[in-house]
Enzyme design. Sequence first.
Site, PDB file in Angstrom:
ATOM      1  N   ASN A   1      29.716  21.358  24.242  1.00 19.62           N
ATOM      2  CA  ASN A   1      28.789  20.245  24.078  1.00 19.62           C
ATOM      3  C   ASN A   1      29.464  19.166  23.239  1.00 19.62           C
ATOM      4  OD1 ASN A   1      26.686  21.480  25.469  1.00 19.62           O
ATOM      5  ND2 ASN A   1      25.738  22.287  23.617  1.00 19.62           N
TER       6      ASN A   1
ATOM      7  N   ARG B   1      26.542  25.086  29.859  1.00 19.18           N
ATOM      8  CA  ARG B   1      27.858  25.616  29.483  1.00 19.18           C
ATOM      9  C   ARG B   1      28.080  27.005  30.069  1.00 19.18           C
ATOM     10  NH1 ARG B   1      28.104  25.706  23.335  1.00 19.18           N
ATOM     11  NH2 ARG B   1      25.950  26.228  23.702  1.00 19.18           N
TER      12      ARG B   1
END
Length: 93
Positions: free
Chosen positions: A35, A17
């Site tokens: 996520n 990320r």
Amino acid sequence: MVLHFLIRGRVQGVGFRWFVHREAAELSLRGWVRNTDTGEVEVLVAGDPTALADLRTELHKGSRGSRVDKVIEHELDESEAASLTAFKIEGAW
């Protein structure tokens, strides 16, 4: 242009990320990365088609320590970008 990506592989717990955030911010893209509960990483991003193509290339490569098995991509209607701001990581503490 607005794109939605779902990235499968070893992409959680490996800084993926943060990698996406850095790449998208450098390309001046708007949107978010997060996520999923099923172990994937989801990206919603809007911006210039050339910058989006550059991000797509990086998503396929992945971050150091990650393994990208599959990238699923969908183009969305421009209206989906209305609420998008500077690129951010959702669900990060």
